[in-house]
Design a protein around this motif. Structure first.
Motif, PDB file in Angstrom:
ATOM      1  N   ARG A  51       8.600   6.810  -5.823  1.00 33.66           N
ATOM      2  CA  ARG A  51       8.583   6.623  -7.275  1.00 33.66           C
ATOM      3  C   ARG A  51       9.953   6.954  -7.843  1.00 33.66           C
ATOM      4  O   ARG A  51      10.551   7.974  -7.494  1.00 33.66           O
TER       5      ARG A  51
ATOM      6  N   ARG B 142      10.027  -0.082 -17.592  1.00 38.00           N
ATOM      7  CA  ARG B 142       9.028  -0.165 -16.534  1.00 38.00           C
ATOM      8  C   ARG B 142       8.378  -1.538 -16.503  1.00 38.00           C
ATOM      9  O   ARG B 142       8.141  -2.162 -17.543  1.00 38.00           O
TER      10      ARG B 142
ATOM     11  N   ALA C  89       5.624  -4.092 -13.650  1.00 37.53           N
ATOM     12  CA  ALA C  89       4.750  -4.090 -12.473  1.00 37.53           C
ATOM     13  C   ALA C  89       4.492  -5.525 -12.039  1.00 37.53           C
ATOM     14  O   ALA C  89       4.452  -6.442 -12.874  1.00 37.53           O
TER      15      ALA C  89
ATOM     16  N   LEU D 283       0.610   1.471 -15.011  1.00 37.15           N
ATOM     17  CA  LEU D 283       1.315   0.306 -14.489  1.00 37.15           C
ATOM     18  C   LEU D 283       0.411  -0.633 -13.698  1.00 37.15           C
ATOM     19  O   LEU D 283       0.657  -1.841 -13.630  1.00 37.15           O
TER      20      LEU D 283
ATOM     21  N   GLU E 297      -0.376   0.657  -3.441  1.00 38.04           N
ATOM     22  CA  GLU E 297       0.893   0.460  -4.142  1.00 38.04           C
ATOM     23  C   GLU E 297       2.047   0.587  -3.164  1.00 38.04           C
ATOM     24  O   GLU E 297       2.036   1.433  -2.271  1.00 38.04           O
TER      25      GLU E 297
ATOM     26  N   ASP F  10       6.482   0.850  -2.643  1.00 34.95           N
ATOM     27  CA  ASP F  10       7.561   1.630  -3.249  1.00 34.95           C
ATOM     28  C   ASP F  10       8.080   0.966  -4.518  1.00 34.95           C
ATOM     29  O   ASP F  10       8.248  -0.265  -4.571  1.00 34.95           O
ATOM     30  N   GLU F  11       8.363   1.787  -5.518  1.00 37.20           N
ATOM     31  CA  GLU F  11       9.032   1.284  -6.709  1.00 37.20           C
ATOM     32  C   GLU F  11      10.478   0.940  -6.368  1.00 37.20           C
ATOM     33  O   GLU F  11      11.077   1.544  -5.470  1.00 37.20           O
TER      34      GLU F  11
ATOM     35  N   SER G 156       7.039  -1.619 -10.221  1.00 35.79           N
ATOM     36  CA  SER G 156       5.986  -1.052  -9.367  1.00 35.79           C
ATOM     37  C   SER G 156       5.157  -2.205  -8.797  1.00 35.79           C
ATOM     38  O   SER G 156       4.511  -2.929  -9.552  1.00 35.79           O
TER      39      SER G 156
END
Length: 202
Positions: free
Chosen positions: A20, A28, A30, A75, A100, A102-103, A117
């Motif tokens: 993160r 941000r 997604a 997100l 999820e 990795d960002e 994300s």
């Protein structure tokens, strides 16, 4: 009954907490990686963004997704909302979230500062995309095709000064996937290949 490859991928995602980005790293957003099993093969949904002036990703191959909005509780909700808006697939009704990745953020200062994300979903085969005005094209690509060595290619990005930069890319049914989407897919494909390696069903 869940396909063993989907189950293995879900277990792999659950076993590793995603990286993160630190708070304040940028706006941000997604995206959603939608997987389905069609004809016994796992497929991934890719989109081509519509040509739009002022959009740094205009016309690029991408994943459904977009920026977080104040009404989104988190997100994952952003990824689900954008997927519903852009390709008409309701991930809550047509499938479920597997985990999820990795960002990540753009590596180039020429791209707006944004943290993305990526969320992975399994959807039913009946979940066919219905692109809206933001999406020029949507296509399902077999994961096996993206994993094949022949899918690895490069993209030459022309700069204003007449020079060009080379970026790693994937050839997806004749469409070139590069940039942040390539980075997301590369991480996903590595994890997928590791998770299913012992199943004999790659």
């Amino acid at each position: 009954m869940t396909d063993p490859r989907i189950a293995a991928l879900e277990a792999a995602l659950a076993s590793r907490p995603p990286f993160r980005a630190p708070e304040g790293a940028g706006a941000r957003a997604a995206v959603a990686l939608l997987l389905r099993i069609e004809g016994g093969e796992p497929e991934l949904l890719l989109i081509r963004r519509a040509e739009r002036e002022g959009d740094p990703w205009s016309g690029h191959m991408a994943l459904p997704g977009g920026r977080w909005q104040a009404g989104d509780p988190d997100l994952a909700a952003t990824a689900a909302r954008e997927t519903r808006e852009e390709v008409g697939i309701d991930v809550a009704a047509a499938g479920r979230r597997l985990g999820e990745l990795d960002e990540l953020a753009p590596r180039s200062a020429r791209i707006p500062s944004i943290v993305v994300s990526p969320f992975v979903y399994h959807v039913t085969g009946a979940a066919e995309p219905r692109p809206n005005h933001e999406v020029q094209e949507a296509l399902w690509v077999r994961v096996g095709e993206l994993l094949h060595p022949d899918a690895a290619t490069e993209y030459l990005h022309a700069l204003a000064d007449g020079t060009a930069l080379s970026f790693p890319a994937f050839d997806a049914r004749g469409q070139v996937v590069w940039g942040m989407t390539h980075r997301i897919l590369a991480g996903f494909l590595e994890l997928y290949a590791q998770s299913v390696s012992g199943l004999g069903l790659e």
